[in-house]
Design an enzyme around this catalytic site. Structure first.
Site, short mmCIF file in Angstrom:
data_model
loop_
_atom_site.label_atom_id
_atom_site.label_comp_id
_atom_site.label_asym_id
_atom_site.label_seq_id
_atom_site.Cartn_x
_atom_site.Cartn_y
_atom_site.Cartn_z
N TRP A 361 71.36 -90.80 -27.40
CA TRP A 361 71.48 -91.89 -28.38
C TRP A 361 70.49 -91.72 -29.52
O TRP A 361 70.62 -92.36 -30.55
CB TRP A 361 71.25 -93.23 -27.68
CG TRP A 361 69.81 -93.45 -27.26
CD1 TRP A 361 69.04 -92.63 -26.49
CD2 TRP A 361 68.98 -94.56 -27.60
NE1 TRP A 361 67.79 -93.17 -26.32
CE2 TRP A 361 67.71 -94.35 -26.99
CE3 TRP A 361 69.17 -95.71 -28.36
CZ2 TRP A 361 66.66 -95.25 -27.11
CZ3 TRP A 361 68.10 -96.61 -28.47
CH2 TRP A 361 66.87 -96.37 -27.86
N ASP A 362 69.48 -90.83 -29.32
CA ASP A 362 68.47 -90.56 -30.34
C ASP A 362 69.13 -90.35 -31.71
O ASP A 362 68.60 -90.76 -32.74
CB ASP A 362 67.69 -89.27 -30.03
CG ASP A 362 67.10 -89.21 -28.64
OD1 ASP A 362 67.69 -89.79 -27.72
OD2 ASP A 362 66.06 -88.56 -28.48
N GLU A 488 63.99 -97.28 -19.98
CA GLU A 488 64.49 -96.64 -18.75
C GLU A 488 63.62 -96.93 -17.53
O GLU A 488 63.85 -96.37 -16.47
CB GLU A 488 64.61 -95.13 -18.97
CG GLU A 488 65.69 -94.81 -19.97
CD GLU A 488 65.69 -93.35 -20.39
OE1 GLU A 488 64.95 -92.55 -19.81
OE2 GLU A 488 66.44 -93.03 -21.33
N LYS A 592 58.94 -98.60 -20.61
CA LYS A 592 58.74 -97.21 -21.01
C LYS A 592 58.71 -97.08 -22.53
O LYS A 592 57.89 -96.37 -23.10
CB LYS A 592 59.89 -96.36 -20.46
CG LYS A 592 59.78 -94.88 -20.79
CD LYS A 592 61.02 -94.11 -20.32
CE LYS A 592 60.86 -92.61 -20.53
NZ LYS A 592 62.11 -91.87 -20.32
#
Ligand code: BGC
Length: 789
Positions: A361-362, A488, A592
């Protein structure tokens, strides 16, 4: 880590003034050259020493089995790994009888410079062989932005004080020895000798090698040709074997004489074309490159970059190192996407084998905002690639019992390659990230053809996924349960705020698109009734709220979880994923990477200013930044809610991620999302740019240490420049028709030759929020508070 002085601060270059072999892996990534199609790690010309040999072609991959201890329904059976293809960078040198190798003899001087305006990597070495022969070597490399299949190397050699006999072996080598395997899940799966020979040939100073992959069925050709200019008699010969091609040049050089060799490289690959078609393609690319010549390729490269910087540059006064880092970040992001042309843009671009070369998705969340506003064609191409994978995404959705399209969490070609579904397939938000990128691209460019050809279908298929993944509960509210959001360290959570708000926008955008083009929608089987169901789901979307804490839980129930014991977590316990079981992370409040804070940015229209401020402070205390995708988002919201110094600290972290090797894994490739994030901080953080509903608005404000920031961008056939100082902002339209924009809530019009300057009111300082124990970002400007007082 790379110690601070490794690269002296310069505005347009990244320079290494001595060769530090301990940092070879990092510098191979930092100095990597790519154009989105071909990527060359900065391996030394002579091939050794080397940390990770790397030559990549976008989407050229091999399949490998994904073994499971306990497998389950819908688990992907094979993974895709980017292949280190035929290495054309190699130029070995024999000086009298000694191979040039920096580990032997004496390296008197060694410098490498990545020139961000010329788009080339320069290297110079002064070396004395063990037998006492002194030479000076200069090499210059480029991967062409204008001729996408081409790279070139200029190799110049001079003896320093005595006549030398030199032998140069310019090579193509396939199946180079692999890289050591690594237990870190973020590194790559090593593939042993992935290429099988399909033919080799040589003619004059030109050699071709053709190979295929064993399992993925891809064919590739690599070719090299040379133009050699030598003062004395030379002998040139060529030879080709299955995995090695060589052009050998023998000559003698007297002091004051120089040998000049230009090596042209061309690559092509295909899953469909025949051996001879591919061979012809590479021969043609080589012929075109020779025709352009070295100087021509350099001039084209410079022109291409001049045009890019004219609409993309970020100028930062007051912090030269950040100036350098910001341009380095823009350059690498461009290198990752410029000529990808309907292939994926990987998390590491084409700079290393990290994450197996996968795309996440970056791309849509971090890279496309930058490309949309600076190189819009590249953004469109990246989305067109997603559209080309729609059949696979539809198939995946059916396999999961869902409607529409389920895009893969990580992939090269389009199939899901994540073997760990709670952090892979369940991260369904990728569909909304893609839809969001479509909406912003369309709004920023007005590209109607794109909407008709791909935009509408991407919106419709992603909206269908949300409609089938979620459900209306008893009271009729629309819930999306059991998904993984951007953080995550929480998995399979109900009603993740980021996911739900982005899905809401996706559903509404799809319904609007169907209304705009009912004919095209009908071809996709979408009608007003279906669109009405999407609107109903969007209107009833559940957005959890914790009334006691007066913050948004990032997903239902999150704020009731036990807090992670940060005080008891040692510094070497990070990143947590390498030291603690996921089960522990999932049931505690520990984040995270920005998740709710990411929603505050991209769906900022859904929160009040007070909610943003309270939410930001709350999540600051929980966010450990174990991913490089966090600092930039924290910077943007820190700046918005008034923590300008903290934003500045995070800006530096995002921008210096690779120049300082902050995550200790730059050797596997640079962090493209963090680098693109650095641009996002400059423009959306300190520039306060937002583009909700297609409207461009700015809310600029600078931290104490920066007296001036300037950025440029493209918007609907215009070029806009924004200049920010402490007290005022000036909006300059450089190209295009007059434009309406916002400045701190005020609507203004800019036109060519009519810049608008408006004041910036300073904010009341707010108390700096705290981060988890040991996770406070480095202070960029330790005396900022004193200066502000
Ligand atoms: C992040 C993911 C990201 C991936 C690739 C992980 O550390 O948590 O969000 O997609 O890296 O950059």
């Amino acid at each position: 880590m790379i110690a601070q002085p490794a690269f002296p601060a310069e505005p347009w270059s990244v320079r290494e003034t001595t060769l530090d072999l301990d940092l070879l892996g990092q510098t191979e990534s930092v100095f990597a050259l790519a154009n989105g199609h071909i990527g060359l790690r900065a391996n030394l010309d002579e091939g050794a020493p080397v940390a990770i040999p790397g030559t990549y072609l976008n989407s050229f991959y091999e399949l490998r089995p994904l073994p499971y201890g306990e497998s389950g329904y819908g688990y992907p059976e094979s993974g895709q790994t980017i292949v280190n293809v035929t290495n054309g960078k190699l130029i070995r040198l024999l000086v009298d009888d000694e191979p040039f190798d920096v580990r032997y003899g004496r390296l008197v001087a060694h410098e490498r410079e990545l020139d961000l305006r010329d788009g080339i990597l320069r290297r110079s070495a002064d070396w004395i062989s063990p037998a006492g022969t002194a030479i000076r070597l200069r090499t210059t490399r480029l991967v062409s932005f204008t001729q996408r299949a081409v790279a070139a190397i200029l190799y110049e050699l001079e003896p320093r004080d005595a006549t030398v006999r030199v032998v140069i072996e310019s090579e193509l080598v396939a199946n180079e020895p692999g890289i050591p395997t690594d237990a870190d899940p973020r590194a790559a799966a090593a593939l042993e000798a992935p290429l099988q020979t399909e033919g080799s040939s040589d003619r004059g100073a030109r050699v071709l090698l053709i190979h295929s992959t064993k399992r993925s069925g891809l064919l590739m050709a690599a070719g090299m040709d040379h133009v050699i200019d030598a003062p004395e008699r030379i002998e040139i010969s060529a030879e080709s074997e299955p995995d090695v091609g060589r052009v050998i040049v023998v000559t003698t050089l007297r002091p004051g004489q120089r040998l000049r060799l230009v090596k042209f490289l061309a690559y092509g690959w295909s899953s469909l074309r025949t051996h001879s078609a591919l061979q012809d393609q590479v021969v043609a690319a080589l012929a075109a490159a020779r025709h352009t010549g070295w100087e021509g390729l350099r001039a084209e490269q410079r022109r291409y970059l001049d045009e890019f910087w004219a609409s993309a540059d970020v100028e930062i006064d007051g912090d030269l190192e950040l100036q350098q880092a910001a341009r380095f970040a823009l350059f690498h992001t461009l290198q990752a996407g410029a000529r990808a042309e309907q292939r994926a843009i990987g998390a590491k671009g084409l700079t290393g084998p990290g994450y197996d070369g996968h795309t996440f998705w970056d791309t849509e969340r971090f890279v496309l905002p930058l490309l949309t506003y600076t190189a819009p064609k590249a953004a469109a191409d990246a989305l067109r690639w997603r559209a080309r994978t729609l059949d696979l995404a539809r198939e995946r959705a059916r396999e999961l019992g869902l409607e529409g399209a389920a895009f893969p969490w990580r992939t090269i070609r389009g199939q899901e390659c994540s073997g760990y579904w709670p952090a892979g397939t369940a991260a369904f938000h990728i569909g909304a990230d893609i839809a969001d990128a479509v909406v912003r691209y369309q709004a920023a460019t007005g590209d109607d053809e794109f909407e008709r050809e791909v935009g509408l279908e991407l919106l419709v298929e992603s909206a269908r996924l949300w409609r089938s993944l979620g459900h209306h509960d008893g009271p009729g509210r629309f819930r999306i349960d059991g998904v993984t959001g951007p953080d995550e360290y929480s998995a399979l959570a109900d009603n993740n705020v980021y996911t739900n708000l982005l899905a809401q926008k996706n559903l509404l955008a799809a319904a609007d698109a169907v209304a705009r083009d009912p004919q095209r929608a009908a071809q996709l089987g979408a009608d007003r009734e279906e669109a009405a169901a999407w609107r109903a789901a969007a209107d009833a979307m559940v957005i959890p709220w914790d009334e006691t804490l007066r913050v948004h839980p990032q997903a239902e129930g999150f704020t009731r979880h036990e807090h992670w014991d940060f005080a008891a977590t040692p510094a070497d316990g990070y990143p947590l994923l390498l030291h603690y079981p996921y089960f522990e992370l999932y049931r505690k409040q520990v984040v995270k990477q920005a998740d709710l804070v990411l929603a505050l940015h991209w769906r900022g229209d859904a929160f009040t200013a007070e909610e943003k401020a309270r939410n930001f402070d709350y999540y600051e205390a929980l966010t450990v930044r174990d991913s490089s995708l966090s600092a930039s988002t924290q910077a943007v919201i820190a700046a918005e809610v008034g923590h300008l110094e903290l934003a500045y600290d995070y800006f530096a972290e995002a921008a210096l991620i690779d120049l300082h090797d902050l995550q200790h894994n730059t050797r596997d490739g640079v962090h493209i999302a963090s680098l693109a994030g650095a641009w996002i901080v400059a423009v959306a953080g300190f520039g306060g740019m937002r583009d909700h509903d297609g409207q461009l608005t700015f809310a600029p404000r600078l931290p104490v240490a920066l007296p001036r920031l300037v950025f440029r961008l493209r918007f609907r056939d215009r070029r806009l420049e924004v200049e920010i100082t402490k007290t005022k902002a000036t909006y300059v339209l450089l190209e295009g028709a007059p434009l309406e924009i916002g400045h701190h809530g005020q609507t203004i019009q800019v036109a060519i030759d009519e810049p608008v300057t408006l004041p910036i009111e300073s904010l009341l300082p707010r108390a700096r929020p705290s981060q988890p124990h040991g996770r406070t970002p480095s202070r960029r400007s330790p005396d900022a508070e004193r200066l502000a007082a």
